[in-house]
Design an enzyme around this catalytic site. Structure first.
Site, mmCIF file in Angstrom:
data_model
loop_
_atom_site.group_PDB
_atom_site.id
_atom_site.type_symbol
_atom_site.label_atom_id
_atom_site.label_comp_id
_atom_site.label_asym_id
_atom_site.label_seq_id
_atom_site.Cartn_x
_atom_site.Cartn_y
_atom_site.Cartn_z
ATOM 1 N N GLU A 1 33.099 31.379 38.828
ATOM 2 C CA GLU A 1 33.510 30.150 39.100
ATOM 3 C C GLU A 1 35.048 30.120 39.533
ATOM 4 O O GLU A 1 35.394 29.584 40.743
ATOM 5 C CB GLU A 1 33.516 28.781 38.299
ATOM 6 C CG GLU A 1 32.025 28.611 37.619
ATOM 7 C CD GLU A 1 31.560 29.495 36.667
ATOM 8 O OE1 GLU A 1 32.140 30.665 36.241
ATOM 9 O OE2 GLU A 1 30.432 28.948 36.020
ATOM 10 N N HIS B 1 45.475 47.759 51.667
ATOM 11 C CA HIS B 1 45.380 46.618 50.857
ATOM 12 C C HIS B 1 45.434 45.611 51.423
ATOM 13 O O HIS B 1 45.496 44.548 50.864
ATOM 14 C CB HIS B 1 46.356 46.883 49.398
ATOM 15 C CG HIS B 1 45.785 48.193 48.698
ATOM 16 N ND1 HIS B 1 46.606 49.433 48.919
ATOM 17 C CD2 HIS B 1 44.646 48.522 47.695
ATOM 18 C CE1 HIS B 1 45.706 50.253 48.104
ATOM 19 N NE2 HIS B 1 44.811 49.772 47.613
ATOM 20 N N LYS C 1 47.563 49.724 37.616
ATOM 21 C CA LYS C 1 46.541 49.862 36.471
ATOM 22 C C LYS C 1 47.154 49.136 35.125
ATOM 23 O O LYS C 1 48.304 49.758 34.767
ATOM 24 C CB LYS C 1 45.967 51.161 36.223
ATOM 25 C CG LYS C 1 45.352 51.655 36.997
ATOM 26 C CD LYS C 1 43.795 51.361 36.867
ATOM 27 C CE LYS C 1 43.151 51.967 38.170
ATOM 28 N NZ LYS C 1 41.978 51.478 38.250
ATOM 29 N N HIS D 1 39.117 62.262 47.096
ATOM 30 C CA HIS D 1 40.009 61.125 47.319
ATOM 31 C C HIS D 1 40.481 60.484 46.108
ATOM 32 O O HIS D 1 39.863 60.428 45.119
ATOM 33 C CB HIS D 1 39.180 60.166 48.139
ATOM 34 C CG HIS D 1 39.732 58.901 48.364
ATOM 35 N ND1 HIS D 1 41.152 58.678 49.013
ATOM 36 C CD2 HIS D 1 39.642 57.684 47.677
ATOM 37 C CE1 HIS D 1 41.480 57.433 48.577
ATOM 38 N NE2 HIS D 1 40.546 56.784 47.992
HETATM 39 C C1 LIG Z 1 37.970 50.555 44.281
HETATM 40 N N1 LIG Z 1 37.796 49.858 42.925
HETATM 41 C C2 LIG Z 1 36.938 49.811 42.081
HETATM 42 C C3 LIG Z 1 36.726 49.785 40.888
HETATM 43 N N2 LIG Z 1 35.836 49.652 40.108
HETATM 44 C C4 LIG Z 1 34.636 49.677 40.581
HETATM 45 N N3 LIG Z 1 33.633 49.607 40.042
HETATM 46 N N4 LIG Z 1 34.298 49.726 41.932
HETATM 47 C C5 LIG Z 1 35.512 49.913 42.670
HETATM 48 O O1 LIG Z 1 35.329 49.837 44.004
HETATM 49 N N5 LIG Z 1 37.970 49.636 40.040
HETATM 50 C C6 LIG Z 1 39.270 49.993 40.906
HETATM 51 C C7 LIG Z 1 39.119 49.352 42.365
HETATM 52 C C8 LIG Z 1 39.099 48.008 42.197
HETATM 53 N N6 LIG Z 1 39.134 47.280 43.509
HETATM 54 C C9 LIG Z 1 38.205 46.464 43.662
HETATM 55 C C10 LIG Z 1 38.316 46.065 45.044
HETATM 56 C C11 LIG Z 1 37.343 45.254 45.502
HETATM 57 C C12 LIG Z 1 36.451 44.729 44.715
HETATM 58 C C13 LIG Z 1 35.387 43.759 45.200
HETATM 59 O O2 LIG Z 1 35.430 43.558 46.533
HETATM 60 N N7 LIG Z 1 34.252 43.369 44.408
HETATM 61 C C14 LIG Z 1 33.473 42.358 44.963
HETATM 62 C C15 LIG Z 1 32.018 42.588 44.343
HETATM 63 C C16 LIG Z 1 31.504 43.877 45.086
HETATM 64 C C17 LIG Z 1 30.124 44.014 44.679
HETATM 65 O O3 LIG Z 1 29.655 44.296 43.717
HETATM 66 N N8 LIG Z 1 29.332 43.580 45.509
HETATM 67 C C18 LIG Z 1 27.815 43.469 45.470
HETATM 68 C C19 LIG Z 1 27.716 41.844 45.282
HETATM 69 C C20 LIG Z 1 28.036 41.121 46.025
HETATM 70 C C21 LIG Z 1 27.920 39.497 45.785
HETATM 71 O O4 LIG Z 1 28.792 38.909 44.917
HETATM 72 N N9 LIG Z 1 27.076 39.134 46.234
HETATM 73 C C22 LIG Z 1 26.884 37.546 46.047
HETATM 74 C C23 LIG Z 1 25.885 36.993 47.049
HETATM 75 C C24 LIG Z 1 25.977 37.727 48.439
HETATM 76 C C25 LIG Z 1 26.682 36.551 49.536
HETATM 77 O O5 LIG Z 1 26.123 35.538 49.740
HETATM 78 O O6 LIG Z 1 27.928 36.707 49.694
HETATM 79 C C26 LIG Z 1 26.328 37.313 44.564
HETATM 80 O O7 LIG Z 1 25.963 38.080 44.111
HETATM 81 O O8 LIG Z 1 26.540 35.974 44.383
HETATM 82 C C27 LIG Z 1 27.310 43.579 46.656
HETATM 83 O O9 LIG Z 1 27.731 44.090 47.922
HETATM 84 O O10 LIG Z 1 25.820 43.840 46.761
HETATM 85 C C28 LIG Z 1 33.904 40.849 44.550
HETATM 86 O O11 LIG Z 1 33.550 40.295 45.327
HETATM 87 O O12 LIG Z 1 34.806 40.826 43.736
HETATM 88 C C29 LIG Z 1 36.277 45.010 43.371
HETATM 89 C C30 LIG Z 1 37.263 45.958 42.941
HETATM 90 N N1 LIG Z 2 34.653 56.309 49.403
HETATM 91 C C1 LIG Z 2 34.989 54.974 48.688
HETATM 92 C C2 LIG Z 2 36.272 55.377 47.943
HETATM 93 C C3 LIG Z 2 37.177 54.242 47.452
HETATM 94 S S1 LIG Z 2 38.402 54.775 46.240
HETATM 95 C C4 LIG Z 2 35.363 53.846 49.790
HETATM 96 O O1 LIG Z 2 35.840 54.414 50.863
HETATM 97 O O2 LIG Z 2 35.525 52.831 49.566
HETATM 98 ZN ZN LIG Z 3 40.277 54.834 47.199
#
Ligand SMILES: CN1c2c(nc(N)[nH]c2=O)NC[C@@H]1CNc1ccc(C(=O)N[C@@H](CCC(=O)N[C@@H](CCC(=O)N[C@@H](CCC(=O)O)C(=O)O)C(=O)O)C(=O)O)cc1
Ligand SMILES: N[C@@H](CCS)C(=O)O
Ligand SMILES: [Zn+2]
Length: 795
Positions: free
Chosen positions: A34, A729, A134, A676
């Site tokens: 939320e 970013h 972090k 990377h």
């Molecule tokens: C690179 N980073 C990551 C970390 N850890 C991970 N496990 N993955 C990472 O990429 N740690 C370090 C960094 C932290 N940085 C980030 C950067 C960005 C996000 C992020 O954007 N998170 C999204 C959710 C991503 C995801 O899981 N997407 C899913 C589900 C999407 C969703 O919410 N869908 C909706 C429905 C769709 C709609 O109508 O829009 C729902 O479920 O309600 C997907 O793409 O399928 C975020 O929104 O927070 C996280 C860490």
């Molecule tokens: N291949 C990944 C690395 C993120 S750290 C990306 O491009 O999102």
């Molecule tokens: Zn990266």
């Protein structure tokens, strides 16, 4: 000092009772994210600040009611630890430490409204946000305060005081939580222009009066206890040496406890999560704080104490962090009871708690009906952990017999887990046991370089991206519809192929040299693999805050890991079929898959890492067999898992690097292996980065203006390297001139034959407009740099 057993309002000098069960913090994002949705609506201008405040107030009220229903009923048992974005930012805003560049956002009384607060967190236009980094060894990121010699501290926010008043008005006396002054300064960085040798911790004496004033306000609002989080005291890896941190803690807590408990301040719980108090234990024990929270998951019950330290602890309530706040496995209640008993022998009182705030785990298992019943019975998310501490609290008050059924149920679940199918798979164990050093070694670097140059025929300063292209609303909607069964698999896959084609065509048009497929099909760079590997389960709603409004759903790594089928080959081959340029195969490395999942706690991490390494090794072989010439194995979390104690670094780096090498060393000499790294400062692990033995390493560098290159040069790093030239970013588009400047800096320390040109990280959080514009500038700047080298410039 006597600890009262009832819960009357405190009178000066008497210490209010500490609850027998508590937690150090609770998820803030909301069971249905939320807060994320409310924040993003506010940022997009779709809702007002008042609407955002109302959602936040609702969430806090729901949390209080939920925690009470789960058994946190004593005065001060419920933490008041809400944040709109980040607890370290909140501390900075509370003490008025908002950097000068945001001064125009600060009202004359020193306060910052939600729009200003958001700008400090996220930046706006040319206004750079606070840096993000972090939080200890977790996957949470905090904002780094900037403290200079002239930063003027003042009590500048009453948000926490208002939160206490709101809670008291609702009938719950909460325990407000604040980042403690030592940790706040130890995690801050020197503001620009600070003289050499200056440390933010030098400002401790100037900061303390603000904490004193805050404590007084919290007491006036009705708080009987306050929790000051001091995780800086459990590590020896911060810039400031542990002895200096211990000395700072002595000074700080002498000032903060100078007044008696009562109208001038609540009783103080100093919390030391994420590790063991060692160097600082005497300082904490001898301080005047009334209670200390010890992490008994990462650390153990203090032993071998001097008489003085023993006497100091004997005057305090000891809060035993026996329920893991950082992982999702159901607690071994029998073992927890034993640890609490051992603690009881040391303190004036004892309480049961989580080891850390619970904001590292999802809200509740109630939302995960799809999980296998066996697996579910081994798990505890935040709500289930609250129930666990409540049981342990009852054991403390009424004896273990009073909770015999709960203890037995926990032991039975543990016993069932140990023998469950898939937890131990002989074929997987035999394969890891048979791994030899030779399996972790590739051939000679120079021979590899020659074979790859011959095969790839790349120009000087090759350009590439890190993997992901923008994850558009359409992509996410399609995935959500597919997950709900509203979009057939064929249609979903066709939509993803269309997206891949668009990304490949765009990269060709832009003139990039080594292409990517864009990762459209990945919900997350870890979860995607977890869904395809045996030994993992994934959650539907297990969101955990990563930073601000961004969340991830860490996967559950519960069993031995193996790969039933290729995971990425179809998408990579499709992308390669669209272009004559090389397309990178794109994998997430073993260490990062572990770091961003909830990892089983019943097996050594090295074993888990090698199982993942072998699964990825098979994937690399299949990508090669499909004609993929460049494979990237991302390890952004290599630095993140670095233990908080130096003595454990060598062992960690040996197994983590070993697992990466196991994943990649089967590649032919002519296959170019990339890795990377991002999201961290890598100075401390440069040797390990070299030891990964990747042919090319792309690494975050733009924000620090290529600082890492000096470190790589000093370490004699002589492999291909792509220091990021675009800070992805923020939505800002870097000009070609800026990128040229960064390239010139890079060329000052990297041999041109080894330099690659790429952004800092993947582009999944960016929009297409800024992506296209930025990549155009990147290619343009590269062309100019090639010309200055006299290298042939491809058409
Ligand atoms: C690179 N980073 C990551 C970390 N850890 C991970 N496990 N993955 C990472 O990429 N740690 C370090 C960094 C932290 N940085 C980030 C950067 C960005 C996000 C992020 O954007 N998170 C999204 C959710 C991503 C995801 O899981 N997407 C899913 C589900 C999407 C969703 O919410 N869908 C909706 C429905 C769709 C709609 O109508 O829009 C729902 O479920 O309600 C997907 O793409 O399928 C975020 O929104 O927070 C996280 C860490
Ligand atoms: N291949 C990944 C690395 C993120 S750290 C990306 O491009 O999102
Ligand atoms: Zn990266």
């Amino acid at each position: 000092m006597t600890i009262s057993q009832g819960t009357p309002a405190p009178t000066a000098g008497t210490i209010p009772a500490f609850p027998t069960a508590t937690i150090l913090g609770y998820p803030r994002i909301g069971p249905r994210r939320e807060l994320k949705r409310a924040l993003e609506s506010f940022w997009a201008g779709r809702t007002t600040a008042a609407e955002l405040e109302a959602v936040a107030a609702d969430l806090r009220a729901t949390t209080r009611a939920r925690l009470g229903a789960l058994g946190l009923t004593g005065n001060s048992a419920v933490p008041a630890a809400f944040s709109f974005y980040d607890q370290v930012l909140d501390a900075a805003v509370t003490v008025g430490a908002v950097p000068e560049r945001f001064a125009h956002l600060v009202a004359s009384d020193g306060t910052l409204d939600l729009a200003g607060y958001s700008t400090v967190a996220r930046g706006a236009g040319a206004l750079a946000p606070l840096e993000m980094t972090k939080w200890f060894d977790t996957n949470y990121h905090y904002l780094v305060p900037e403290i200079g010699p002239a930063t003027a501290f003042r009590l500048a926010s009453d948000r926490l005081v208002a939160e206490v008043a709101e809670s008291v008005a609702s009938g719950v006396v909460p325990r407000p939580v604040v980042v403690g002054p030592v940790t706040f300064l130890a995690l801050s960085k020197a503001a620009d222009g600070a003289p050499d040798g200056y440390e933010p911790l030098d400002r401790l004496d100037d900061l303390l009066p603000v904490y004193v004033a805050l404590l007084e306000r919290l007491a006036a609002a009705g708080a009987q206890w306050v929790q000051l989080d001091e995780p800086a005291l459990v590590t020896d890896t911060l810039r400031t040496a542990p002895d200096a941190l211990a000395a700072a803690a002595s000074r700080a807590y002498a000032v903060l406890t100078a007044a008696p408990v009562g109208a001038q301040r609540p009783a103080i719980l100093l919390a030391a999560p994420y590790g063991e108090l060692r160097e600082s234990l005497p300082a904490v024990a001898l301080s005047g704080v009334e209670a200390v929270a010890l992490d008994l998951v990462e650390g153990s019950v203090p032993s071998g104490l001097t008489d003085e330290v023993r006497a100091g602890l004997a005057a305090k309530v000891l809060v035993g962090g026996v329920v893991d706040g950082h992982n999702v496995w159901r607690a071994d209640l029998a073992a927890a009871v034993e640890r609490l008993d051992a603690l009881r022998a040391l303190g004036a009182g004892v309480a049961a708690s989580s080891s850390t705030s619970l904001f590292h785990v999802p809200h509740t298992l109630d939302d995960e009906g799809h999980l296998d019943a066996g697996l579910r019975s081994w798990l505890a998310f935040a709500d289930e952990k609250v129930a666990e501490v409540a049981v342990l609290g009852r054991a403390l008050v009424s004896g273990t017999d009073a909770v015999a059924a709960e203890v037995e149920a926990a032991s039975a679940a543990l016993a069932a887990r140990a023998v469950a199918v898939g937890v131990r798979v002989d074929a997987v164990r035999e394969r890891t046991a048979a791994v030899t050093d030779a399996d972790r070694r590739r051939g000679d670097v120079a021979e590899r370089r020659e074979a790859q140059a011959e095969r790839l025929r790349l120009p000087a300063l090759p350009t590439t991206t890190i993997g992901s292209f923008p994850q558009t609303v359409e992509i996410r909607k399609a995935r959500a519809a597919h997950a709900k069964g509203e979009l057939a698999t064929d249609a979903y896959e066709a939509a993803m192929r269309a997206e891949i084609e668009r990304v490949v065509r765009l990269q060709e048009e832009l003139g990039l040299d080594v292409l990517v497929h864009g990762e459209a099909e990945r919900n997350d760079m870890v979860q995607y693999f977890a869904e395809l590997l045996d030994g993992f389960a994934v959650t539907e709603n297990g969101w955990v805050q990563s930073y601000g409004s961004r969340c991830t759903r860490p996967s559950l790594l519960w069993g031995d890991v193996s790969r039933p089928a290729p995971m990425t080959v179809g998408w990579a081959s499709y992308a390669q079929s669209l272009s004559d340029k090389p397309v990178k195969g794109m994998l997430t490395g073993p260490v990062t898959i572990m770091a961003w999942s909830f990892v089983r706690d019943d097996v050594a991490k090295q074993e888990v890492a090698d199982q993942l390494g072998l699964a990825l090794r098979d994937e690399v072989a299949d990508l090669e067999a499909a004609g993929i010439a460049v494979v990237q194995v991302d390890e952004p979390a290599l630095r993140e898992l670095l233990p908080l104690r130096r003595e454990a670094h060598a062992d960690y780096l040996a197994w983590s690097v070993g697992s990466f090498r196991l994943a990649t060393a089967g590649a032919a000499p002519s296959t170019q292996v990339h890795t990377h790294l991002c999201y961290s400062e890598f100075g401390e692990v440069i040797g390990a980065i070299d030891a990964l033995d990747a042919d090319v390493t792309s690494i975050e560098a733009a924000r620090s203006r290529m600082e890492v290159l000096g470190e790589l040069e000093a370490a004699g790093f002589s492999r291909g390297v792509g220091p990021g030239v675009w800070d992805i970013h923020s939505p800002r588009v870097p000009s070609a001139e800026e990128i040229s400047e960064l390239l010139a800096l890079a060329l000052g320390s990297v041999d041109p034959s080894l330099l690659w040109v790429n952004p800092d990280c993947g582009l999944k959080t960016r929009g297409y407009a800024e992506t296209e514009a930025s990549l155009r500038n990147l290619v343009e700047a590269t062309r100019e740099a090639r010309a200055t080298l006299g290298a042939p410039v491809p058409a």
